[in-house]
Design a protein around this motif. Structure first.
Motif, short mmCIF file in Angstrom:
data_model
loop_
_atom_site.label_atom_id
_atom_site.label_comp_id
_atom_site.label_asym_id
_atom_site.label_seq_id
_atom_site.Cartn_x
_atom_site.Cartn_y
_atom_site.Cartn_z
N LEU A 157 -14.07 2.11 -3.16
CA LEU A 157 -14.20 0.97 -2.25
C LEU A 157 -13.73 1.33 -0.85
O LEU A 157 -14.33 0.92 0.15
N VAL A 158 -12.65 2.10 -0.77
CA VAL A 158 -12.14 2.52 0.54
C VAL A 158 -13.16 3.42 1.24
O VAL A 158 -13.40 3.28 2.45
N LEU A 215 0.83 -1.20 0.00
CA LEU A 215 0.00 0.00 0.00
C LEU A 215 0.86 1.25 0.00
O LEU A 215 0.60 2.20 -0.75
N TRP A 254 -16.71 -4.83 -8.84
CA TRP A 254 -15.92 -3.60 -9.04
C TRP A 254 -14.56 -3.91 -9.67
O TRP A 254 -14.05 -3.12 -10.47
N ASN A 255 -13.97 -5.03 -9.33
CA ASN A 255 -12.62 -5.33 -9.81
C ASN A 255 -12.60 -6.23 -11.03
O ASN A 255 -11.51 -6.60 -11.48
N VAL A 293 -4.53 3.67 -10.12
CA VAL A 293 -4.91 2.56 -9.22
C VAL A 293 -5.46 3.11 -7.91
O VAL A 293 -6.47 2.62 -7.38
N VAL A 294 -4.81 4.16 -7.38
CA VAL A 294 -5.28 4.76 -6.13
C VAL A 294 -6.70 5.31 -6.30
O VAL A 294 -7.59 5.07 -5.47
N SER A 323 -8.90 4.46 -8.58
CA SER A 323 -9.85 3.37 -8.87
C SER A 323 -10.25 2.64 -7.60
O SER A 323 -11.39 2.14 -7.49
N SER A 324 -9.34 2.54 -6.64
CA SER A 324 -9.63 1.85 -5.38
C SER A 324 -10.33 2.76 -4.38
O SER A 324 -10.92 2.28 -3.40
N ILE A 359 -16.69 -6.41 -4.23
CA ILE A 359 -15.29 -6.67 -4.57
C ILE A 359 -15.20 -7.35 -5.93
O ILE A 359 -14.38 -6.98 -6.79
N PRO A 384 -11.71 -0.80 -14.15
CA PRO A 384 -10.58 -1.69 -14.47
C PRO A 384 -10.19 -1.65 -15.94
O PRO A 384 -9.00 -1.70 -16.28
#
Length: 282
Positions: free
Chosen positions: A260-261, A32, A211-212, A253-254, A256-257, A208, A230
């Motif tokens: 979810l965070v 991370l 989304w991925n 990537v940050v 895109s995630s 999960i 993605p």
């Protein structure tokens, strides 16, 4: 005696947390940190993939490039358009199916239940799926992709929810029927609230997975206007295959995630409670 036992329990708990922390550092914290810190660096510094802080910060430039060239907002919109109806449909329709499977002794319904459970093990058939979507005229669209995701993810939730429903006493539904409640009212006002723990578990697994997902999104979606996050990330990274700008890829990537965070931070208590209670009752 009791204080000695409490001291031993405390020491054992401390050792357990220490071992978990030692496991989390290389598998969670280091990747991370590597991802986030390199998204702030220059192209050359990010290519070295070091853990050190950047000598020259490129925060605004890297993240602005994701919005300008990475098709981020379109990907975010499309991911939301796929994930929200997919998760809602799987949870509601899956809960209905689980109720029927759990309460019925019909051989037909029992056969359908085992067929649904079998779909967990079998991979989705890509060619027949494309054929069906083409016949319906929705091949390459978000609607077709969402329908495919609903069909492929339904079996797992039905399997989880059916076992959960079997643990709910029949007397609750019989009391509702004596009071004059219809089957629809019994489902939405009595059974559905009782299914809340397993629905949280299902929602976590679904968000999960949906989304991925990259494999089926690449096969079933056409064009950048239909790209999910993605796919947008993959296209952004592949666009400069000769010289990959890792700093901008990490920034993508940050971002895109990030949804979810945010969802996890907002609903962490409900998610953890649902996972714990669902694991015990399921």
């Amino acid at each position: 005696m009791s204080s000695r036992l409490a001291r031993r329990t405390g020491i054992a708990g401390g050792i357990r947390y220490l071992l978990l922390a030692l496991f989390a550092v290389p598998w969670v914290l280091v990747p991370l940190w590597l991802l986030v810190v390199n998204s702030f660096k220059t192209e050359r510094a990010a290519a070295d993939l070091t853990l050190g802080l950047p000598e020259e910060w490129r925060l605004l430039e890297n993240y602005a490039a994701v919005f300008a060239d990475g098709n981020y907002l379109t990907g975010l919109r499309n991911s939301l358009l796929v994930a929200i109806p997919t998760i809602a449909a799987v949870l509601i329709l899956g809960a209905m199916a689980a109720w029927a499977y759990a309460r019925s002794r019909s051989m037909t319904l029992q056969s359908l239940y085992y067929l649904s459970a079998l779909s967990i093990l079998l991979p989705p058939a890509v060619i027949p799926t494309i054929f069906v979507l083409t016949t319906l005229g929705i091949d390459g669209s978000l609607a077709g992709y969402a329908l495919m995701m609903i069909g492929t993810k339904m079996g797992l939730f039905v399997f989880l929810a059916t076992g959960f429903v079997k643990g709910i006493p029949m007397e609750i539904e019989e009391s509702a029927a004596i009071d004059g409640a219809s089957r629809v009212r019994t489902f939405f006002q009595i059974l559905l609230p009782l299914l809340r723990p397993v629905m949280f578990v299902g929602a976590v697994l679904l968000i999960i997975a949906v989304w991925n997902d990259l494999f089926f999104a690449q096969l079933l979606l056409r064009g950048p206007d239909n790209a999910t996050l993605p796919v947008a990330l993959f296209s952004f990274a592949s666009a400069s295959m000769n010289i990959i700008r890792w700093n901008e890829v990490f920034a993508h990537v940050v971002l895109s995630s990030l949804p979810l965070v945010i969802v996890y931070i907002i609903a962490q208590r409900q998610v953890l409670a649902g996972l714990t209670e669902g694991g015990v009752k399921g």
